[in-house]
Motif scaffolding. Structure first.
Motif, PDB file in Angstrom:
ATOM      1  N   TYR A   1       0.836  -1.198   0.000  1.00 21.13           N
ATOM      2  CA  TYR A   1       0.000   0.000   0.000  1.00 21.13           C
ATOM      3  C   TYR A   1       0.870   1.247   0.000  1.00 21.13           C
TER       4      TYR A   1
ATOM      5  N   GLY B   1     -13.281  -8.761   1.169  1.00 19.04           N
ATOM      6  CA  GLY B   1     -13.841  -7.623   0.450  1.00 19.04           C
ATOM      7  C   GLY B   1     -15.330  -7.771   0.193  1.00 19.04           C
TER       8      GLY B   1
ATOM      9  N   GLY C   1     -12.912  -2.455  -5.339  1.00 20.85           N
ATOM     10  CA  GLY C   1     -12.500  -1.334  -4.517  1.00 20.85           C
ATOM     11  C   GLY C   1     -13.654  -0.483  -4.025  1.00 20.85           C
TER      12      GLY C   1
ATOM     13  N   THR D   1     -15.796  -2.417  -1.309  1.00 18.28           N
ATOM     14  CA  THR D   1     -15.008  -2.685  -0.109  1.00 18.28           C
ATOM     15  C   THR D   1     -14.651  -1.394   0.620  1.00 18.28           C
ATOM     16  N   GLY D   2     -14.207  -0.388  -0.115  1.00 18.21           N
ATOM     17  CA  GLY D   2     -13.874   0.874   0.517  1.00 18.21           C
ATOM     18  C   GLY D   2     -15.078   1.546   1.153  1.00 18.21           C
TER      19      GLY D   2
ATOM     20  N   THR E   1     -16.492  -0.594   4.204  1.00 16.83           N
ATOM     21  CA  THR E   1     -15.559  -0.537   5.337  1.00 16.83           C
ATOM     22  C   THR E   1     -15.633   0.823   6.018  1.00 16.83           C
TER      23      THR E   1
ATOM     24  N   ARG F   1      -9.595  -4.588   6.043  1.00 21.47           N
ATOM     25  CA  ARG F   1      -8.357  -3.810   5.965  1.00 21.47           C
ATOM     26  C   ARG F   1      -7.279  -4.586   5.210  1.00 21.47           C
TER      27      ARG F   1
ATOM     28  N   LEU G   1      -7.927  -4.342   1.510  1.00 18.40           N
ATOM     29  CA  LEU G   1      -7.576  -3.030   0.981  1.00 18.40           C
ATOM     30  C   LEU G   1      -6.070  -2.869   0.832  1.00 18.40           C
TER      31      LEU G   1
ATOM     32  N   GLN H   1      -4.423  -2.619  -3.867  1.00 14.82           N
ATOM     33  CA  GLN H   1      -4.105  -1.402  -4.608  1.00 14.82           C
ATOM     34  C   GLN H   1      -3.342  -1.789  -5.870  1.00 14.82           C
TER      35      GLN H   1
ATOM     36  N   TRP I   1      -7.705   1.431  -6.881  1.00 15.20           N
ATOM     37  CA  TRP I   1      -8.304   0.124  -6.615  1.00 15.20           C
ATOM     38  C   TRP I   1      -9.367  -0.074  -7.689  1.00 15.20           C
TER      39      TRP I   1
ATOM     40  N   CYS J   1     -11.563   3.854  -0.628  1.00 19.93           N
ATOM     41  CA  CYS J   1     -10.525   2.966  -0.078  1.00 19.93           C
ATOM     42  C   CYS J   1      -9.549   3.743   0.800  1.00 19.93           C
TER      43      CYS J   1
END
Length: 338
Positions: free
Chosen positions: A37, A242, A267, A270-271, A274, A293, A296, A300, A306, A327
């Protein structure tokens, strides 16, 4: 191409070059994953898509630069790009006060949302342009409480009025300096609350957005409703940690084929999920969020984004842009990646 920036160095000011943000290549599902990341890559990607979209399209959009101003300042580094986008929106708001006509209800709400979250996430002070955008938003509200939203058949962001209503609720909820208590906001919020009370979310995606709004505007959800949305979101988490956007609603592609609810995690979903679960009070140590987490951190791409496949067609996966912003927002809620 580069511009110049004055910066302090030992002995005084020095003029140094600042690179223009590069326009990212189109999003592709097969782009390699990054080795780790990297928030700086995310910042460069977000700068590229937001600045070039704003310059070329001369507009703000749900899927590309709406969430940019909330995210980008929190990543640090140069601020020329996000200041350019902010200045563009402020100029738009100023033109409305001088007799200019907005591009529609959607454009006003999205502008108010972007400016409100930017104020909340940076200075914590309601800027004059933000107040003007929020006040203008109420002028476009229907008596029934919602707005005439874009219906381009581009789910989940531009296909129904409900999304616009809940987005407006988030914007007002984040507005600093107790804007929600002003007479203009109180009258508009009364209509908006009535609309949301009598209109159930049409899918889990919009229910998640309502959950987000309820964390800023108390009373939008009863406790049992809140618990049910959280449970429903948790139940859609995939084994890899995810979420998949097609699992958050019943969406058909432009060719009429259904989107697969068992599609790979992406992405955007999930982003967003979350981040909203964290805003709803789930602790970062919750096993669902620990897995999220990890997803994520591991997904990337080399470009800093994402990936999210469009629900509509495979010509352009623009939802990848707002997905990347979500994300980053989500990862910033965890102490380890703040």
């Amino acid at each position: 191409m580069a511009t110049a920036l004055w910066t302090w160095v030992a002995g005084g000011l020095l003029l140094v070059p600042v690179a223009e943000p590069a326009k990212p290549a189109p999003s592709k599902a097969d782009e390699p994953l990054a080795s780790r990341y990297d928030p700086l890559r995310a910042a460069a990607y977000l700068d590229g898509v937001a600045v070039h979209w704003t310059r070329e399209r001369q507009c703000i959009s749900c899927h590309t630069n709406m969430l940019y101003l909330a995210v980008r300042p929190r990543l640090g580094g140069e601020d020329k790009s996000w200041r350019e986008v902010r200045a563009f929106l402020e100029k738009q708001v100023q033109s409305w006060s001088q007799g200019g006509k907005p591009r529609g209800d959607t454009y006003v709400v999205v502008t108010a949302f972007a400016l409100s979250l930017h104020d909340a996430f940076t200075s914590g002070k309601l800027q004059t342009s933000t107040r003007a955008a929020l006040d203008r938003m109420w002028q476009h509200q229907r008596e029934s409480g919602e707005w005439n939203w874009l219906k381009c058949d581009w789910p989940p962001l531009e296909h129904d009025d409900y999304y616009g209503a809940v987005l407006a609720a988030v914007a007002v909820g984040y507005a600093p300096d107790r804007y929600a208590e002003t007479p203009q906001a109180q009258a508009g919020l009364k209509r908006l609350r009535q609309y949301l009370e009598r209109t159930p979310p049409p899918d889990l995606h919009h229910a998640a957005m309502l959950l987000w709004a309820s964390t800023r505007l108390p009373g939008l959800l009863r406790e049992e409703q809140r618990r049910q949305i959280i449970a429903d979101l948790k139940s859609r988490q995939q084994r890899d940690g995810g979420w998949a956007l097609p699992a958050l609603g019943h969406y058909k592609r432009r060719d009429g084929s259904p989107n697969d609810p068992q599609a790979p995690s992406d992405g955007y979903a999930t982003g967003m999920v979350t981040f909203i679960l964290l805003q709803a009070g789930l602790p970062p140590q919750d096993p669902v969020l620990v897995k999220a987490r990890q997803w994520l951190l591991q997904h990337q791409r080399d470009s800093g984004r994402w990936f999210t496949r469009s629900l509509n067609n495979d010509k352009a996966h623009y939802i990848t842009n707002i997905g990347t912003a979500f994300c980053v927002l989500a990862l910033q809620q965890f102490p380890e990646t703040r």
